[in-house]
Design an enzyme around this catalytic site. Structure first.
Site, PDB file in Angstrom:
ATOM      1  N   ASP A   1       0.844  -1.195   0.000  1.00 15.09           N
ATOM      2  CA  ASP A   1       0.000   0.000   0.000  1.00 15.09           C
ATOM      3  C   ASP A   1       0.884   1.252   0.000  1.00 15.09           C
ATOM      4  OD1 ASP A   1      -2.958   0.872   0.441  1.00 15.09           O
ATOM      5  OD2 ASP A   1      -1.804   2.130   1.812  1.00 15.09           O
ATOM      6  N   ILE A   2       0.572   2.205  -0.887  1.00 14.35           N
ATOM      7  CA  ILE A   2       1.322   3.459  -0.922  1.00 14.35           C
ATOM      8  C   ILE A   2       0.914   4.302   0.282  1.00 14.35           C
ATOM      9  CG2 ILE A   2       1.784   5.577  -2.213  1.00 14.35           C
ATOM     10  CD1 ILE A   2       1.181   4.058  -4.772  1.00 14.35           C
TER      11      ILE A   2
ATOM     12  N   ASP B   1      -2.075   9.713 -10.734  1.00 16.72           N
ATOM     13  CA  ASP B   1      -2.118   8.624 -11.714  1.00 16.72           C
ATOM     14  C   ASP B   1      -0.722   8.293 -12.225  1.00 16.72           C
ATOM     15  OD1 ASP B   1      -4.842   8.457 -11.456  1.00 16.72           O
ATOM     16  OD2 ASP B   1      -5.303   9.479 -13.351  1.00 16.72           O
TER      17      ASP B   1
ATOM     18  N   GLU C   1      -4.669   2.435  -4.428  1.00 17.27           N
ATOM     19  CA  GLU C   1      -3.212   2.544  -4.320  1.00 17.27           C
ATOM     20  C   GLU C   1      -2.590   1.281  -3.751  1.00 17.27           C
ATOM     21  OE1 GLU C   1      -4.846   4.424  -0.481  1.00 17.27           O
ATOM     22  OE2 GLU C   1      -5.466   4.157  -2.565  1.00 17.27           O
TER      23      GLU C   1
END
Length: 304
Positions: free
Chosen positions: A178-179, A195, A222
């Site tokens: 996960d970002i 994006d 994300e």
């Protein structure tokens, strides 16, 4: 990671037949246009089909008094082989046998002795059809933004790999990535830049998976998921640390990440050895649990 064979590659045909002259004829007919695999019994043929994933199977309906139509049915039931088209070859001129073959899942039927022109025409017709289906399947399995496999592909492939690992008794690992602070990234830099960030992260993760069997997908938003077949926990942790370090090394500016000032990821790692009593969702839940721990412990870390 290639989710399907390149449609320009030379196709592979598996001939399951104990008649040497038939195999020679098949080999001669397609020697310039296809790669030919052979099996002289049904058990070996099924194993080759599972492991090599040919584009088409030519199946003799009788080998040493065994029923090839039962093999055809078995191929249709296995997730690894059910999409491989099967053409039945038969010495039996009874038209009811042709009907039985189609009902067993065969896409076509050829009488023996093989006529080279008919053999070539019917095989090439089925290969053209499969190429179109494979192309459409590829399009439906790709995330349009990041150009890596999507959640639908993840669900299908994890189920396939789980069943294979159950049969062959090996472990399977999963990374959930996960970002960190991605909402803040979008709020600060805008959704278009968000994006672009997703594209860069997806490309970087893909480039840092070194085995062709490892599968990177966009799980949603994300979040990314990596399936690692046949991978023990210590190896999965090494892969996770490599991916985590590769994203940090990009040093993508992220002012909303107050601790470091650039983009980071949190990763949860899980490993299980599947058996008949376990399900893929258990692996997902364990990886999610470890991802949650990475985030609650301060983000920008790997937990396994």
């Amino acid at each position: 990671m290639n989710i399907d064979n390149n449609i320009t590659d030379k196709p592979t045909i598996l001939a399951i037949d104990d008649n040497a002259s038939s195999f020679d004829q098949i080999s001669n007919t397609f020697r310039d246009s296809a790669s030919i695999l052979s099996a002289v019994n049904y058990q070996n043929g099924v194993e080759i089909a599972e492991n090599e994933q040919p584009d088409l199977i030519l199946l003799n309906d009788t080998i040493k008094d065994s029923d090839g139509l039962e093999v055809c049915l078995a191929l249709q039931k296995r997730p690894e082989t059910r999409e491989i088209p099967v053409i039945i070859m038969s010495n039996n001129s009874d038209t009811s046998n042709e009907a039985r073959s189609i009902n067993a899942g065969a896409v076509d039927f050829i009488f023996k002795p093989l006529d080279e022109n008919i053999l070539k025409a019917r095989v090439e017709n089925q290969l053209r059809h499969k190429t179109k289906l494979d192309f459409l399947k590829t399009l439906s399995s790709i995330d349009a933004l990041t150009e890596i496999p999507n959640r639908r592909f993840f669900d299908e492939r994890l189920d396939q790999e789980w069943k294979r690992a159950t049969r062959e008794r090996y472990s399977i690992s999963l990374l959930m990535i996960d970002i960190d602070h991605f909402k803040s990234y979008n709020d600060t830099y805008g959704h278009l830049q968000g994006d672009e960030c997703l594209k860069i992260v997806a490309r970087n993760l893909s480039q840092n998976l070194w085995r062709s069997s490892d599968i990177i997908t966009r799980y949603g938003g994300e979040e990314f998921a990596v399936i690692l077949p046949g991978t023990p926990s210590y190896s999965a942790l090494n892969v996770a640390k490599r991916l985590w370090e590769s994203i940090s090394a990009l040093e993508i500016e992220h002012s909303g990440s107050l601790s470091v000032g650039y983009l980071t990821v949190s990763i949860g790692v899980a490993t299980l050895s599947p058996n008949e009593k376990t399900k893929p969702h258990q692996l997902i839940e364990l990886a999610d649990k470890n991802l949650y721990k990475s985030k609650t412990d301060g983000r920008n870390r790997v937990t396994g």
